[in-house]
Write an enzyme that holds these catalytic residues in place. Sequence first.
Site, PDB file in Angstrom:
ATOM      1  N   ARG A 186       0.835  -1.208   0.000  1.00  0.00           N
ATOM      2  CA  ARG A 186       0.000   0.000   0.000  1.00  0.00           C
ATOM      3  C   ARG A 186       0.864   1.251   0.000  1.00  0.00           C
ATOM      4  O   ARG A 186       0.551   2.238  -0.676  1.00  0.00           O
ATOM      5  CB  ARG A 186      -0.932   0.000   1.215  1.00  0.00           C
ATOM      6  CG  ARG A 186      -1.894   1.184   1.244  1.00  0.00           C
ATOM      7  CD  ARG A 186      -2.878   1.070   2.401  1.00  0.00           C
ATOM      8  NE  ARG A 186      -3.809   2.189   2.387  1.00  0.00           N
ATOM      9  CZ  ARG A 186      -3.602   3.361   2.984  1.00  0.00           C
ATOM     10  NH1 ARG A 186      -2.482   3.554   3.670  1.00  0.00           N
ATOM     11  NH2 ARG A 186      -4.487   4.329   2.898  1.00  0.00           N
ATOM     12  N   SER A 273     -29.709 -25.312  10.743  1.00  0.00           N
ATOM     13  CA  SER A 273     -29.933 -26.295   9.688  1.00  0.00           C
ATOM     14  C   SER A 273     -31.425 -26.371   9.412  1.00  0.00           C
ATOM     15  O   SER A 273     -32.236 -26.363  10.346  1.00  0.00           O
ATOM     16  CB  SER A 273     -29.404 -27.669  10.108  1.00  0.00           C
ATOM     17  OG  SER A 273     -29.842 -28.671   9.213  1.00  0.00           O
ATOM     18  N   LYS A 279     -27.830 -29.609  14.665  1.00  0.00           N
ATOM     19  CA  LYS A 279     -26.540 -29.203  14.116  1.00  0.00           C
ATOM     20  C   LYS A 279     -26.189 -27.772  14.514  1.00  0.00           C
ATOM     21  O   LYS A 279     -27.054 -26.910  14.586  1.00  0.00           O
ATOM     22  CB  LYS A 279     -26.549 -29.310  12.585  1.00  0.00           C
ATOM     23  CG  LYS A 279     -26.572 -30.739  12.061  1.00  0.00           C
ATOM     24  CD  LYS A 279     -26.480 -30.747  10.548  1.00  0.00           C
ATOM     25  CE  LYS A 279     -25.111 -30.297  10.079  1.00  0.00           C
ATOM     26  NZ  LYS A 279     -25.024 -30.246   8.598  1.00  0.00           N
ATOM     27  N   ASN A 281     -23.781 -25.528  12.834  1.00  0.00           N
ATOM     28  CA  ASN A 281     -22.862 -25.330  11.709  1.00  0.00           C
ATOM     29  C   ASN A 281     -21.931 -24.137  11.943  1.00  0.00           C
ATOM     30  O   ASN A 281     -22.388 -23.063  12.342  1.00  0.00           O
ATOM     31  CB  ASN A 281     -23.660 -25.098  10.424  1.00  0.00           C
ATOM     32  CG  ASN A 281     -24.440 -26.327  10.001  1.00  0.00           C
ATOM     33  OD1 ASN A 281     -23.986 -27.444  10.187  1.00  0.00           O
ATOM     34  ND2 ASN A 281     -25.619 -26.126   9.438  1.00  0.00           N
ATOM     35  N   ARG A 312       1.389  -1.872 -25.049  1.00  0.00           N
ATOM     36  CA  ARG A 312       0.134  -1.904 -24.279  1.00  0.00           C
ATOM     37  C   ARG A 312      -0.657  -3.116 -24.720  1.00  0.00           C
ATOM     38  O   ARG A 312      -0.751  -3.414 -25.914  1.00  0.00           O
ATOM     39  CB  ARG A 312      -0.684  -0.617 -24.485  1.00  0.00           C
ATOM     40  CG  ARG A 312      -0.030   0.601 -23.843  1.00  0.00           C
ATOM     41  CD  ARG A 312      -0.756   1.883 -24.192  1.00  0.00           C
ATOM     42  NE  ARG A 312      -2.113   1.871 -23.677  1.00  0.00           N
ATOM     43  CZ  ARG A 312      -3.063   2.712 -24.123  1.00  0.00           C
ATOM     44  NH1 ARG A 312      -2.813   3.566 -25.075  1.00  0.00           N
ATOM     45  NH2 ARG A 312      -4.263   2.653 -23.591  1.00  0.00           N
TER      46      ARG A 312
END
Length: 379
Positions: A186, A273, A279, A281, A312
């Site tokens: 940067r 789920s 579940k 997740n 170019r």
Amino acid sequence: MRGLTVALPTFDPGFTTARMTDVFSGPRRIATMLGVERALAAAQATAGLVPEDAAAAIARVCASFDGDAEALLGAGWEAGTVVVPLLDALRAALEPEDARWLHFGATTQDVVDTASMLQARDGLEAVAPDLDRIASRCRTLATFHRATGAQGRTFLQSAVPTTFGHRAAGWWVAVDRAAQRLAAIRAALPLQLGGPVGHLAAFGAAADAVRAEMARSLGLAAPVLAWHADRQPVRDVVSALAEAANAAAKIALDVALLAQPEIAEVKVRAGGSSSMPHKANPVDAMRALAAAEACGGVAGVVTRGAPQALERGLGAWHAEAFAVPLVFHTAAAALEAIRRCLEGLEPDPARMAAHLRGGSPADLEAIAVEVDRVLRSKR
């Protein structure tokens, strides 16, 4: 203004962030190009190449421009570059004696590439806070759990003991390395100014002064030579972002494996789920993995792209307009997701201890000393 008017689809929010959507929006892209034209005219006026009155008129028209960004982008593909319809619109708003100095000696790729570097700078600034928070959380986990015994696993099989802090230190090293690389890139993002074929003969003796002043005013580095056909600056940005996304994916995969009910050595924020209510997740890890996978794929458009022809390129350079924003979108999504994942992560030392096979307190302390060394290191 003739050309296509396009309605761009809404980008899937799982693969971007609100801030990155703004950075790479159509209006932001056009505004950045206007800033480049304004800086070019001002630098040329400072060097005595363009009349000061003309530069001031160009600055006023650029500052007040309110054209339809999406229509301009659509028209750009009809003309071959968005800079052509943008310049047409600006010249129509200028007096003829001022309009002749607009974009003097420059080429469309100078504007597009410089604007791309400015957007890249904003995009890198946008991901920096998440990178810092991820690194800080990994470092905290490494410090607190430096001697928390955990079963090491290789080839997804039990190996010898390690500590959870050692695992987190590995996460920290990768994230910190990616953050340092992105910060360095940067700080060195370059201006593009080379005119039609890469030299500034039209500027005469004022070439160096214009290049230096334009770079200074935009906060970019002044390159030794135009990089129209040398895309290394773009490859550097893209590959570093993909590295950061990959660091996030590594954490995500480890967390998802450790959060399985059969292992349950960490707890994470759970998603639902539709068919299996039991579940939990690991949705943040899932999003990070998906976004990082997409990031790596689209980064290849740039990093494995065809070489640029002669002074170019044709097509290969233009593909960056598609790929580079998507790399930023998906990398930002991966980092945001893993930051959320880590902020809600709850290690379970008791569960880790239950899975240990072998290892003594002295072994764990030796590993803790290694963690301390890593966290003190300067890379």
